[in-house]
Design a protein around this motif. Structure first.
Motif, PDB file in Angstrom:
ATOM      1  N   TYR A 441       0.847  -1.205   0.000  1.00  0.00           N
ATOM      2  CA  TYR A 441       0.000   0.000   0.000  1.00  0.00           C
ATOM      3  C   TYR A 441       0.884   1.258   0.000  1.00  0.00           C
ATOM      4  CZ  TYR A 441      -3.048   3.653   2.047  1.00  0.00           C
ATOM      5  OH  TYR A 441      -3.713   4.831   2.304  1.00  0.00           O
ATOM      6  N   GLU A 444       2.899   1.497  -3.375  1.00  0.00           N
ATOM      7  CA  GLU A 444       2.163   1.801  -4.609  1.00  0.00           C
ATOM      8  C   GLU A 444       1.195   2.967  -4.495  1.00  0.00           C
ATOM      9  OE1 GLU A 444       2.558  -2.462  -6.760  1.00  0.00           O
ATOM     10  OE2 GLU A 444       0.548  -1.905  -6.123  1.00  0.00           O
ATOM     11  N   ASN A 451      -0.688   3.289  -9.887  1.00  0.00           N
ATOM     12  CA  ASN A 451      -1.310   2.013  -9.528  1.00  0.00           C
ATOM     13  C   ASN A 451      -2.535   2.135  -8.638  1.00  0.00           C
ATOM     14  OD1 ASN A 451       0.046  -0.034 -10.880  1.00  0.00           O
ATOM     15  ND2 ASN A 451       1.818   0.197  -9.529  1.00  0.00           N
ATOM     16  N   GLU A 453      -5.588   2.991  -9.096  1.00  0.00           N
ATOM     17  CA  GLU A 453      -6.907   2.543  -9.575  1.00  0.00           C
ATOM     18  C   GLU A 453      -7.130   1.048  -9.367  1.00  0.00           C
ATOM     19  OE1 GLU A 453      -6.671   4.382 -13.460  1.00  0.00           O
ATOM     20  OE2 GLU A 453      -6.198   6.154 -12.261  1.00  0.00           O
ATOM     21  N   LYS A 454      -6.033   0.287  -9.437  1.00  0.00           N
ATOM     22  CA  LYS A 454      -6.120  -1.160  -9.176  1.00  0.00           C
ATOM     23  C   LYS A 454      -6.672  -1.390  -7.756  1.00  0.00           C
ATOM     24  CE  LYS A 454      -2.310  -3.340  -8.022  1.00  0.00           C
ATOM     25  NZ  LYS A 454      -0.874  -3.648  -8.182  1.00  0.00           N
ATOM     26  N   TYR A 455      -6.154  -0.621  -6.799  1.00  0.00           N
ATOM     27  CA  TYR A 455      -6.617  -0.717  -5.414  1.00  0.00           C
ATOM     28  C   TYR A 455      -8.041  -0.183  -5.274  1.00  0.00           C
ATOM     29  CZ  TYR A 455      -1.913  -1.700  -3.701  1.00  0.00           C
ATOM     30  OH  TYR A 455      -0.714  -2.280  -3.434  1.00  0.00           O
ATOM     31  N   LYS A 457     -10.517   0.131  -7.433  1.00  0.00           N
ATOM     32  CA  LYS A 457     -11.545  -0.756  -7.988  1.00  0.00           C
ATOM     33  C   LYS A 457     -11.818  -1.919  -7.040  1.00  0.00           C
ATOM     34  CE  LYS A 457     -13.202  -1.253 -12.393  1.00  0.00           C
ATOM     35  NZ  LYS A 457     -13.620   0.028 -12.737  1.00  0.00           N
ATOM     36  N   ARG A 458     -10.724  -2.466  -6.496  1.00  0.00           N
ATOM     37  CA  ARG A 458     -10.861  -3.649  -5.652  1.00  0.00           C
ATOM     38  C   ARG A 458     -11.570  -3.322  -4.334  1.00  0.00           C
ATOM     39  NH1 ARG A 458      -5.402  -5.708  -4.252  1.00  0.00           N
ATOM     40  NH2 ARG A 458      -5.755  -4.700  -2.256  1.00  0.00           N
ATOM     41  N   GLU A 461     -15.259  -2.563  -4.815  1.00  0.00           N
ATOM     42  CA  GLU A 461     -15.981  -3.813  -5.050  1.00  0.00           C
ATOM     43  C   GLU A 461     -16.234  -4.570  -3.737  1.00  0.00           C
ATOM     44  OE1 GLU A 461     -14.592  -5.517  -8.871  1.00  0.00           O
ATOM     45  OE2 GLU A 461     -14.880  -7.429  -7.822  1.00  0.00           O
ATOM     46  N   THR A 466     -18.858   0.500  -7.491  1.00  0.00           N
ATOM     47  CA  THR A 466     -17.957   0.575  -8.635  1.00  0.00           C
ATOM     48  C   THR A 466     -18.091   1.973  -9.238  1.00  0.00           C
ATOM     49  OG1 THR A 466     -17.248  -0.522 -10.673  1.00  0.00           O
ATOM     50  CG2 THR A 466     -19.624  -0.272 -10.358  1.00  0.00           C
TER      51      THR A 466
END
Ligand SMILES: [Zn+2]
Length: 501
Positions: A441, A444, A451, A453-455, A457-458, A461, A466
């Motif tokens: 964390y 990144e 990076n 957006e990867k976190y 989105k997850r 969710e 979303t």
């Protein structure tokens, strides 16, 4: 122990400032500063170069004119400027020194100073100096103002005199003096809350009091206490479009406009959002403070990479607490969240510069858009980073713990022990709360770029949310937060805990 009376305080105070309205039409205030018990051969006077809450140089000295220094016989004392905002005075053992100057007060926002025929509004950090090495001495500020003027300020005031224990407290205590100030006072547990309005007051005061009480209680629950007996909201309601707030230890100044928008829901909700944000600062930055800013050095840049905590975490909680206190419903929260997402996706700087580096650089270009693609906002990226941390903790503990606990640990283990915090300590408290590693964390989301957006989105969710992109009629991409259509019980459970729903 004998109670200290005001008369004793005045007698004991070595620093006596008198502020008067010298030329309201041209927006000048006059300052007469009597320094007592000064027996050294020389002394240095420093005007702050910046103010806490805005981490960039403001160079207030450019507003000073007619500077002079005299002894108690009225004779001039020699002085020399040694930096852009520091004066060396050749006092040669004089017991009393009188410093006089005028300050140009013609900026009406939440952190500046302004004088005209109707009001004297002062942020002392803009226009009052301190003696280097004597910042800890007690202070009296005498206001030479019309008898009809009321005074709104977090400092104790009596008979147009304000009292401060030291320069830090004075610098942190803006005041408005005016005949047209209105005041409403109410109680939240042991704390008296004061609303002061300069300009058109809120037309539905009962609603504002009720909503404010609700969000204060949720904030208090997070930290376990509300660490002041009195808290003052100084609202400056302006006739033009404006939105600005600044936090202080026991008060906040909020400048909003236009006053014609009071009947509008969006305007009212914006006032709540900025007020909740500023109140959260009462803990997060006014008490929980990065070690590198404890104490503040008003003479130069106070670099910190921790803006994602003092502004980012605050921005996250400011809105979320309105949801958690039921002052806002989820659709109101979505509107505000969409703006953060939009700013994130519109900024190509997110691929190039971390939120930690952007925090360090607020001193360079933190409050302007800056060169395209260079950097990010500590408010927006810091808010998303706080959201990610909060949901990571909720997920890891199955809803039993969250960012609240890490912030409370920071409060108890740093402020209450008289120290500042570090990145390492924040990371330790996150890991202690969630019993998971925050190594990647920090690599990144905080210290990296590209990076997040990867976190994002997850974690969204994980709570059944979303975001989608929609093209508007001008062909621009609008981003929107949505609740997913088919969510499972685990997602619904975390969603409800996250939003206090
Ligand atoms: Zn803030």
């Amino acid at each position: 122990m004998m109670e200290t009376t005001y008369a004793m305080f005045i007698f004991a105070a070595n620093m006596h400032y008198k502020i008067f309205i010298s030329n309201p039409a041209e927006h000048f205030i006059g300052v007469e500063w009597l320094i007592k018990n000064e027996l050294k051969a020389t002394l240095e006077l420093q005007l702050p170069a910046w103010r806490p809450g805005r981490y960039e140089l403001a160079n207030y000295a450019k507003n000073i004119r007619l500077f002079s220094v005299k002894n108690n016989k009225g004779e001039n004392i020699l002085f020399k400027k040694i930096t852009k905002d520091r004066w060396k005075v050749f006092s040669e053992g004089q017991n009393e020194i009188l410093v006089q100057y005028e300050y140009y007060a013609n900026q009406y926002d939440a952190g500046a100073s302004f004088v005209d025929e109707q009001q004297l509004y002062v942020n002392p950090v803009n226009c009052l100096m301190y003696v280097v090495d004597r910042m800890g001495e007690s202070i009296v500020v005498e206001l030479d103002i019309p008898s009809s003027y009321k005074i709104a300020c977090q400092l104790p005031a009596k008979d147009k005199l304000l009292y401060a224990q030291n320069f830090d407290q004075l610098a942190d205590s803006p005041f408005v003096a005016s005949a047209s100030l209105t005041q409403n006072t109410f109680q939240v547990d042991e704390t008296r809350i004061h609303f002061w309005f300069q300009g058109v007051p809120c037309p539905d005061m009962n609603q504002l009091i009720s909503d404010t009480s609700s969000y204060i209680k949720v904030q208090k629950e997070i930290f376990g206490d509300l660490p002041c007996r009195e808290f003052h909201f100084l609202y400056l309601i302006l006739p033009f479009q404006f939105r600005h707030g600044v936090e202080h230890t026991d008060s906040t100044v909020i400048a909003m406009g236009p006053d014609t928008e009071w009947g509008n829901h969006a305007f009212y909700n914006d006032i709540l959002a900025i007020s909740s944000h500023e109140l959260f600062h009462l803990w997060n930055v006014k008490r929980i403070r990065p070690a590198e800013m404890l104490p503040y050095d008003f003479s130069k840049e106070n670099y910190s990479e921790l803006g994602y905590i003092y502004e980012g975490v605050t921005t996250y909680y400011g809105d979320l607490i309105l949801l958690r206190s039921r002052v806002w419903n989820f659709s109101q929260y979505q509107l505000s969240f969409n703006k953060v997402l939009q700013k994130h996706f519109d900024n190509p700087g997110r691929f190039n510069y971390s939120v930690a580096q952007s925090s360090f650089d607020t001193w360079l270009d933190g409050y302007v858009p800056g060169v395209k693609g260079r950097k990010v906002s500590i408010y927006m990226e810091g808010m998303l980073a706080a959201l990610i941390a909060d949901i990571m903790l909720l997920k890891a503990t199955n809803g039993n713990a969250r960012l609240d606990q890490a912030m409370k640990l920071l409060y108890e283990e740093t402020f209450k022990k008289g120290i500042g915090y570090t990145k390492e300590l924040y990371k330790t408290f996150l890991e202690q709360t969630g019993r998971i590693s925050f190594d990647t964390y920090f690599e990144e989301v905080i210290d990296g770029s590209g990076n997040i957006e990867k976190y994002l989105k997850r974690v969204l969710e994980d709570i059944g949310l979303t975001y989608i992109f929609e093209e508007n009629s001008e062909g621009e991409q609008n981003v929107k937060l949505l609740k997913m259509s088919n969510i499972n019980d685990a997602q619904q459970y975390l969603f409800e805990i996250w939003g206090g729903l």
